[in-house]
Design a protein around this motif. Structure first.
Motif, PDB file in Angstrom:
ATOM      1  N   UNK A   1      14.884  48.716  42.864  1.00 24.17           N
ATOM      2  CA  UNK A   1      15.590  47.497  43.287  1.00 24.17           C
ATOM      3  C   UNK A   1      14.843  46.802  44.420  1.00 24.17           C
ATOM      4  N   UNK A   2      14.324  47.586  45.339  1.00 25.98           N
ATOM      5  CA  UNK A   2      13.597  46.998  46.461  1.00 25.98           C
ATOM      6  C   UNK A   2      12.307  46.342  46.003  1.00 25.98           C
ATOM      7  N   UNK A   3      11.563  47.003  45.144  1.00 26.57           N
ATOM      8  CA  UNK A   3      10.261  46.472  44.720  1.00 26.57           C
ATOM      9  C   UNK A   3      10.406  45.248  43.831  1.00 26.57           C
ATOM     10  N   UNK A   4      11.564  45.083  43.191  1.00 27.72           N
ATOM     11  CA  UNK A   4      11.795  43.890  42.374  1.00 27.72           C
ATOM     12  C   UNK A   4      12.732  42.915  43.071  1.00 27.72           C
ATOM     13  N   UNK A   5      12.944  43.136  44.349  1.00 24.96           N
ATOM     14  CA  UNK A   5      13.881  42.357  45.150  1.00 24.96           C
ATOM     15  C   UNK A   5      13.468  40.888  45.154  1.00 24.96           C
ATOM     16  N   UNK A   6      14.334  40.022  44.650  1.00 30.95           N
ATOM     17  CA  UNK A   6      13.975  38.606  44.530  1.00 30.95           C
ATOM     18  C   UNK A   6      13.792  37.967  45.899  1.00 30.95           C
ATOM     19  N   UNK A   7      14.406  38.558  46.927  1.00 27.22           N
ATOM     20  CA  UNK A   7      14.279  38.010  48.267  1.00 27.22           C
ATOM     21  C   UNK A   7      13.308  38.817  49.129  1.00 27.22           C
ATOM     22  N   UNK A   8      12.323  39.460  48.494  1.00 24.38           N
ATOM     23  CA  UNK A   8      11.372  40.266  49.249  1.00 24.38           C
ATOM     24  C   UNK A   8      10.602  39.412  50.257  1.00 24.38           C
ATOM     25  N   UNK A   9      10.283  38.165  49.879  1.00 21.07           N
ATOM     26  CA  UNK A   9       9.583  37.280  50.807  1.00 21.07           C
ATOM     27  C   UNK A   9      10.431  37.024  52.057  1.00 21.07           C
ATOM     28  N   UNK A  10      11.724  36.859  51.847  1.00 21.26           N
ATOM     29  CA  UNK A  10      12.629  36.649  52.975  1.00 21.26           C
ATOM     30  C   UNK A  10      12.705  37.908  53.844  1.00 21.26           C
ATOM     31  N   UNK A  11      12.782  39.080  53.220  1.00 21.25           N
ATOM     32  CA  UNK A  11      12.824  40.328  53.970  1.00 21.25           C
ATOM     33  C   UNK A  11      11.559  40.502  54.792  1.00 21.25           C
ATOM     34  N   UNK A  12      10.406  40.189  54.193  1.00 19.90           N
ATOM     35  CA  UNK A  12       9.130  40.328  54.902  1.00 19.90           C
ATOM     36  C   UNK A  12       9.066  39.381  56.099  1.00 19.90           C
TER      37      UNK A  12
END
Length: 294
Positions: A108-119
């Motif tokens: 779920x984390x690696x495909x997280x659509x908001x990963x850019x926001x988290x970063x």
């Protein structure tokens, strides 16, 4: 005892304070890039890369990245591996994650659509932490993720929360990391929850809108002047040093350092995690901790 388990248990005894701090940071903030981890805990990029790979081989860490359109790849993102998650959980008295549950969480984390926001959200805290490493008068006293801040402060959902100290000045903050995907009225609408928190004698920390560019900031400042928030609200743009004189209050004319923003820890009431047994206690259950470079 299986060989892999023996290997992990033997390695635990040799985990450095830096390794343990790194695992705890990843548990709190979910994913960090190689560069972010290097700025948090290392002085040499090569040493950082070597250590991360070693921890990954032992199952304490995992990594993932995406290909770029047109060629190349995005930076590696690092997260806890199964044994890293179990190590942190054991140290904090939480249930040990099963292999299946941890695999699902990592997917779920690696495909997280908001990963850019988290970063981008984590980058804010990384910059403050790194600043404190190079300035003996500065300290990131507290750095909480969205998950922790939401659990500790009733009724609000900031992207992150922290306490920043410079010399004898200490300022709390709630971060709203904007990626330009929400309308300005929606951003303004988030302030009501923070105002309600302050009205309940909770902390009145400045809400920091960290924005993707100067045009977005100018437009939001115009909306803020019309709204007239009842709590401190300040804006700055991505890429600026969050500790520096970059913050423009909604009713201000001059940009201020983070430590100079108005900040109120609130009163000793139920639901205010700044107080323990009626006494101000700003360390809290999760903090940025020390700077382990060993």
């Amino acid at each position: 005892m299986p060989p892999w388990l023996q290997q992990i248990l033997e390695f635990y005894a040799h985990l450095t304070p830096r390794d343990q701090a790194m695992l705890g940071m990843l548990d709190e903030h979910r994913a960090l890039t190689s560069d972010q981890i290097s700025r948090l805990y290392f002085t040499a990029t090569r040493t950082c890369q070597t250590r991360l790979l070693h921890l990954m081989r032992l199952g304490l860490l995992q990594r993932f990245r995406y290909a770029r359109v047109g060629g190349g790849s995005y930076p590696w993102h690092w997260a806890l591996g199964l044994y890293g998650a179990r190590f942190v959980a054991g140290g904090q008295g939480r249930p040990m994650p099963s292999e299946h549950a941890h695999r699902d969480q990592l997917l779920r984390l690696s495909s997280y659509v908001n990963l850019q926001h988290l970063t981008a959200t984590n980058e804010f805290g990384v910059q403050l932490f790194h600043h404190a490493r190079t300035d003996p008068q500065a300290r990131l006293v507290r750095w909480w993720s969205e998950r922790t801040a939401t659990a500790r402060f009733r009724g609000i959902r900031p992207d992150a929360h922290g306490l920043w100290q410079h010399h004898d000045r200490l300022a709390g903050w709630f971060l709203e990391c904007d990626m330009g995907t929400e309308s300005l009225p929606r951003l303004i609408g988030k302030l009501q929850a923070y105002e309600d928190l302050a009205h309940r004698d909770g902390p009145a920390y400045p809400v920091l809108f960290w924005l993707p560019g100067p045009v977005r900031e100018a437009n939001l400042q115009q909306e803020l002047r019309r709204y007239r928030p009842g709590i401190p609200v300040a804006t700055a743009v991505h890429g600026s040093d969050p500790a520096g004189a970059v913050w423009l209050l909604a009713d201000g004319r001059q940009r201020l350092h983070l430590a100079d923003l108005p900040s109120d820890h609130g009163r000793p009431v139920a639901g205010n995690p700044n107080f323990v047994d009626g006494h101000l206690d700003l360390a809290g259950p999760v903090s940025a901790g020390h700077d382990p470079l060993t």
